[in-house]
Design a protein around this motif. Sequence first.
Motif, PDB file in Angstrom:
ATOM      1  N   THR A   1       0.302  -3.648   8.529  1.00 38.99           N
ATOM      2  CA  THR A   1       1.536  -4.167   7.925  1.00 38.99           C
ATOM      3  C   THR A   1       2.036  -3.238   6.821  1.00 38.99           C
ATOM      4  OG1 THR A   1       0.386  -5.530   6.275  1.00 38.99           O
ATOM      5  CG2 THR A   1       0.875  -6.555   8.422  1.00 38.99           C
ATOM      6  N   LEU A   2       1.134  -2.478   6.219  1.00 42.33           N
ATOM      7  CA  LEU A   2       1.523  -1.528   5.184  1.00 42.33           C
ATOM      8  C   LEU A   2       1.935  -0.188   5.768  1.00 42.33           C
ATOM      9  CD1 LEU A   2      -1.334  -2.026   2.532  1.00 42.33           C
ATOM     10  CD2 LEU A   2       0.985  -2.967   2.455  1.00 42.33           C
ATOM     11  N   TYR A   3       1.140   0.304   6.714  1.00 42.03           N
ATOM     12  CA  TYR A   3       1.296   1.681   7.196  1.00 42.03           C
ATOM     13  C   TYR A   3       1.113   1.730   8.710  1.00 42.03           C
ATOM     14  CZ  TYR A   3       0.722   6.824   6.757  1.00 42.03           C
ATOM     15  OH  TYR A   3       0.862   8.184   6.836  1.00 42.03           O
ATOM     16  N   PRO A   4       2.102   1.195   9.462  1.00 46.46           N
ATOM     17  CA  PRO A   4       1.956   1.142  10.921  1.00 46.46           C
ATOM     18  C   PRO A   4       1.891   2.525  11.573  1.00 46.46           C
ATOM     19  CG  PRO A   4       4.176   0.494  10.267  1.00 46.46           C
ATOM     20  CD  PRO A   4       3.366   0.636   9.000  1.00 46.46           C
ATOM     21  N   GLU A   5       2.470   3.544  10.923  1.00 43.23           N
ATOM     22  CA  GLU A   5       2.441   4.900  11.481  1.00 43.23           C
ATOM     23  C   GLU A   5       1.019   5.464  11.492  1.00 43.23           C
ATOM     24  OE1 GLU A   5       6.316   4.061   9.493  1.00 43.23           O
ATOM     25  OE2 GLU A   5       4.237   3.952   8.872  1.00 43.23           O
TER      26      GLU A   5
ATOM     27  N   ALA B   1       4.713   3.086   2.660  1.00 38.77           N
ATOM     28  CA  ALA B   1       3.454   2.338   2.690  1.00 38.77           C
ATOM     29  C   ALA B   1       2.968   2.047   1.273  1.00 38.77           C
ATOM     30  CB  ALA B   1       2.402   3.116   3.468  1.00 38.77           C
ATOM     31  N   VAL B   2       3.080   3.029   0.386  1.00 38.75           N
ATOM     32  CA  VAL B   2       2.696   2.833  -1.019  1.00 38.75           C
ATOM     33  C   VAL B   2       3.564   1.742  -1.643  1.00 38.75           C
ATOM     34  CG1 VAL B   2       2.690   3.906  -3.316  1.00 38.75           C
ATOM     35  CG2 VAL B   2       1.721   5.133  -1.361  1.00 38.75           C
ATOM     36  N   GLN B   3       4.856   1.761  -1.359  1.00 36.62           N
ATOM     37  CA  GLN B   3       5.758   0.746  -1.908  1.00 36.62           C
ATOM     38  C   GLN B   3       5.360  -0.653  -1.427  1.00 36.62           C
ATOM     39  OE1 GLN B   3       9.453   2.504  -0.532  1.00 36.62           O
ATOM     40  NE2 GLN B   3       9.848   3.434  -2.542  1.00 36.62           N
ATOM     41  N   LYS B   4       5.030  -0.776  -0.140  1.00 37.91           N
ATOM     42  CA  LYS B   4       4.593  -2.080   0.387  1.00 37.91           C
ATOM     43  C   LYS B   4       3.299  -2.523  -0.295  1.00 37.91           C
ATOM     44  CE  LYS B   4       6.625  -1.463   4.986  1.00 37.91           C
ATOM     45  NZ  LYS B   4       6.305  -1.246   6.416  1.00 37.91           N
ATOM     46  N   PHE B   5       2.379  -1.579  -0.487  1.00 35.22           N
ATOM     47  CA  PHE B   5       1.117  -1.874  -1.165  1.00 35.22           C
ATOM     48  C   PHE B   5       1.392  -2.346  -2.599  1.00 35.22           C
ATOM     49  CE2 PHE B   5      -2.357  -0.534  -3.951  1.00 35.22           C
ATOM     50  CZ  PHE B   5      -3.448  -1.139  -3.343  1.00 35.22           C
ATOM     51  N   GLN B   6       2.279  -1.645  -3.308  1.00 37.97           N
ATOM     52  CA  GLN B   6       2.606  -2.006  -4.690  1.00 37.97           C
ATOM     53  C   GLN B   6       3.248  -3.385  -4.771  1.00 37.97           C
ATOM     54  OE1 GLN B   6       4.917   1.551  -5.514  1.00 37.97           O
ATOM     55  NE2 GLN B   6       3.285   2.369  -6.835  1.00 37.97           N
ATOM     56  N   LEU B   7       4.108  -3.715  -3.818  1.00 40.19           N
ATOM     57  CA  LEU B   7       4.709  -5.051  -3.799  1.00 40.19           C
ATOM     58  C   LEU B   7       3.648  -6.117  -3.533  1.00 40.19           C
ATOM     59  CD1 LEU B   7       8.011  -4.340  -1.827  1.00 40.19           C
ATOM     60  CD2 LEU B   7       7.816  -4.960  -4.248  1.00 40.19           C
TER      61      LEU B   7
END
Length: 182
Positions: free
Chosen positions: A128-132, A146-152
């Motif tokens: 969900t964070l880094y599908p690539e 992915a970092v932004q999703k992790f931070q959120l």
Amino acid sequence: VNFRPTNGGVKINSNGEFEVYAWLGGIYGGWIKFDCNVSATCVRTDWVPRGNRPASVFILGSSYFIKPPKVAEEIKSPTVTPKSLTPVISIPSKNITVSITPLTKPLQIGSNTNDVKTLQTFLSKDKTLYPEALISGYFGQATKKAVQKFQLKYKLAKPGDSAYGYVGPATSKKINDLLKKQ
């Protein structure tokens, strides 16, 4: 990019370093020089020329693979134990250890280090964070998202914050804490 142009041709030495020239076609094309005596023109790969491959490597077509060690039973629950500054996952009753290097430096768009590989490997565990799930060592747009999703997810930064999409002290600490728990 043509790696075997007339009057050129890239070679990979026994250290996995690109040597000599390649040709980049197109309107902005030209010669690309590879020389690891100059850091700005150094390119390395983990591909090894056939004559320099270890005995544990077998060849299938033009690709090669490292034979994995034999493990008699499935590994179920590794425990993490610190060893100097680098945590090591130790698996009870097995002679296998895997180093996990904690993140130590800030990372951002354009970073190209082993820390970025550690970050990408960590992020790739959560689709969900880094599908690539690209483990390239280069911090590009996919890694930033992915970092932004992790931070959120962990309430470390949000859109508009200067740290959003940047791996600074707070994000590094959270990732390192989670790495230790794995």
